[in-house]
Design a protein around this motif. Structure first.
Motif, PDB file in Angstrom:
ATOM      1  N   ILE A   3       0.843  -1.187   0.000  1.00  0.00           N
ATOM      2  CA  ILE A   3       0.000   0.000   0.000  1.00  0.00           C
ATOM      3  C   ILE A   3       0.881   1.241   0.000  1.00  0.00           C
ATOM      4  N   LYS A   4       0.565   2.193  -0.857  1.00  0.00           N
ATOM      5  CA  LYS A   4       1.337   3.435  -0.929  1.00  0.00           C
ATOM      6  C   LYS A   4       0.901   4.380   0.190  1.00  0.00           C
ATOM      7  N   PRO A   5       1.864   5.049   0.815  1.00  0.00           N
ATOM      8  CA  PRO A   5       1.515   6.020   1.852  1.00  0.00           C
ATOM      9  C   PRO A   5       0.697   7.177   1.279  1.00  0.00           C
ATOM     10  N   THR A   6      -0.035   7.834   2.137  1.00  0.00           N
ATOM     11  CA  THR A   6      -0.912   8.919   1.737  1.00  0.00           C
ATOM     12  C   THR A   6      -0.145  10.068   1.112  1.00  0.00           C
ATOM     13  N   TYR A   7       1.058  10.372   1.635  1.00  0.00           N
ATOM     14  CA  TYR A   7       1.802  11.504   1.087  1.00  0.00           C
ATOM     15  C   TYR A   7       2.270  11.236  -0.341  1.00  0.00           C
ATOM     16  N   ILE A   8       2.526   9.980  -0.691  1.00  0.00           N
ATOM     17  CA  ILE A   8       2.900   9.631  -2.059  1.00  0.00           C
ATOM     18  C   ILE A   8       1.697   9.825  -2.982  1.00  0.00           C
ATOM     19  N   LYS A   9       0.546   9.356  -2.548  1.00  0.00           N
ATOM     20  CA  LYS A   9      -0.677   9.508  -3.337  1.00  0.00           C
ATOM     21  C   LYS A   9      -1.023  10.975  -3.538  1.00  0.00           C
ATOM     22  N   ALA A  10      -0.942  11.751  -2.466  1.00  0.00           N
ATOM     23  CA  ALA A  10      -1.322  13.164  -2.539  1.00  0.00           C
ATOM     24  C   ALA A  10      -0.363  13.939  -3.429  1.00  0.00           C
ATOM     25  N   LEU A  11       0.922  13.688  -3.292  1.00  0.00           N
ATOM     26  CA  LEU A  11       1.915  14.395  -4.093  1.00  0.00           C
ATOM     27  C   LEU A  11       1.788  14.024  -5.568  1.00  0.00           C
ATOM     28  N   SER A  12       1.583  12.749  -5.848  1.00  0.00           N
ATOM     29  CA  SER A  12       1.452  12.336  -7.245  1.00  0.00           C
ATOM     30  C   SER A  12       0.190  12.909  -7.876  1.00  0.00           C
ATOM     31  N   GLN A  13      -0.888  12.961  -7.122  1.00  0.00           N
ATOM     32  CA  GLN A  13      -2.131  13.530  -7.650  1.00  0.00           C
ATOM     33  C   GLN A  13      -1.977  15.024  -7.916  1.00  0.00           C
ATOM     34  N   GLU A  14      -1.296  15.727  -7.019  1.00  0.00           N
ATOM     35  CA  GLU A  14      -1.089  17.165  -7.188  1.00  0.00           C
ATOM     36  C   GLU A  14      -0.210  17.454  -8.405  1.00  0.00           C
ATOM     37  N   LEU A  15       0.892  16.710  -8.542  1.00  0.00           N
ATOM     38  CA  LEU A  15       1.781  16.913  -9.681  1.00  0.00           C
ATOM     39  C   LEU A  15       1.078  16.569 -10.990  1.00  0.00           C
ATOM     40  N   LEU A  16       0.293  15.519 -10.979  1.00  0.00           N
ATOM     41  CA  LEU A  16      -0.415  15.105 -12.191  1.00  0.00           C
ATOM     42  C   LEU A  16      -1.463  16.130 -12.603  1.00  0.00           C
ATOM     43  N   SER A  17      -2.137  16.733 -11.640  1.00  0.00           N
ATOM     44  CA  SER A  17      -3.166  17.718 -11.980  1.00  0.00           C
ATOM     45  C   SER A  17      -2.547  19.032 -12.469  1.00  0.00           C
ATOM     46  N   LYS A  18      -1.388  19.407 -11.930  1.00  0.00           N
ATOM     47  CA  LYS A  18      -0.755  20.661 -12.334  1.00  0.00           C
ATOM     48  C   LYS A  18       0.030  20.532 -13.638  1.00  0.00           C
ATOM     49  N   ASN A  19       0.511  19.339 -13.957  1.00  0.00           N
ATOM     50  CA  ASN A  19       1.359  19.122 -15.132  1.00  0.00           C
ATOM     51  C   ASN A  19       0.820  17.968 -15.967  1.00  0.00           C
ATOM     52  N   THR A  20      -0.405  18.061 -16.385  1.00  0.00           N
ATOM     53  CA  THR A  20      -1.087  16.957 -17.041  1.00  0.00           C
ATOM     54  C   THR A  20      -0.398  16.483 -18.306  1.00  0.00           C
ATOM     55  N   GLY A  21       0.013  17.378 -19.162  1.00  0.00           N
ATOM     56  CA  GLY A  21       0.563  16.981 -20.454  1.00  0.00           C
ATOM     57  C   GLY A  21       1.986  16.469 -20.420  1.00  0.00           C
ATOM     58  N   LYS A  22       2.679  16.660 -19.319  1.00  0.00           N
ATOM     59  CA  LYS A  22       4.089  16.285 -19.252  1.00  0.00           C
ATOM     60  C   LYS A  22       4.307  14.807 -18.961  1.00  0.00           C
ATOM     61  N   PHE A  23       3.384  14.162 -18.284  1.00  0.00           N
ATOM     62  CA  PHE A  23       3.570  12.787 -17.863  1.00  0.00           C
ATOM     63  C   PHE A  23       3.049  11.806 -18.909  1.00  0.00           C
ATOM     64  N   THR A  24       3.778  10.695 -19.065  1.00  0.00           N
ATOM     65  CA  THR A  24       3.394   9.651 -20.019  1.00  0.00           C
ATOM     66  C   THR A  24       3.294   8.324 -19.280  1.00  0.00           C
ATOM     67  N   ASN A  25       3.204   7.238 -20.047  1.00  0.00           N
ATOM     68  CA  ASN A  25       3.157   5.918 -19.430  1.00  0.00           C
ATOM     69  C   ASN A  25       4.552   5.305 -19.294  1.00  0.00           C
ATOM     70  N   ASP A  26       5.607   6.113 -19.473  1.00  0.00           N
ATOM     71  CA  ASP A  26       6.987   5.663 -19.354  1.00  0.00           C
ATOM     72  C   ASP A  26       7.544   6.065 -17.986  1.00  0.00           C
ATOM     73  N   PHE A  27       7.893   5.078 -17.168  1.00  0.00           N
ATOM     74  CA  PHE A  27       8.379   5.337 -15.811  1.00  0.00           C
ATOM     75  C   PHE A  27       9.659   6.157 -15.811  1.00  0.00           C
TER      76      PHE A  27
END
Length: 63
Positions: A3-27
């Motif tokens: 299970i991922k900690p809450t701070y990882i989930k929150a940070l990833s959601q925030e970064l994804l919402s602010k920078n939507t076009g920058k992220f891809t399916n490549d790790f």
């Protein structure tokens, strides 16, 4: 891995919402983007955030 900690989930959601076009399916690409858009001192936390973002991007494409 478990299970991922809450701070990882929150940070990833925030970064994804602010920078939507920058992220891809490549790790590896997402690791670089996370380094550019966020100040994260720990390599492990950066990788976990990039992994969570990659997972979310992949889930959105399937649905």
């Amino acid at each position: 891995m478990g299970i991922k900690p809450t701070y990882i989930k929150a940070l990833s959601q925030e970064l994804l919402s602010k920078n939507t076009g920058k992220f891809t399916n490549d790790f590896d690409g997402n690791k670089v983007v996370v380094d550019e858009v966020a100040v994260i001192d720990s390599k492990r936390v950066r990788n976990r955030v990039a992994g969570a973002i990659t997972r979310k991007v992949n889930r959105k494409k399937v649905i």
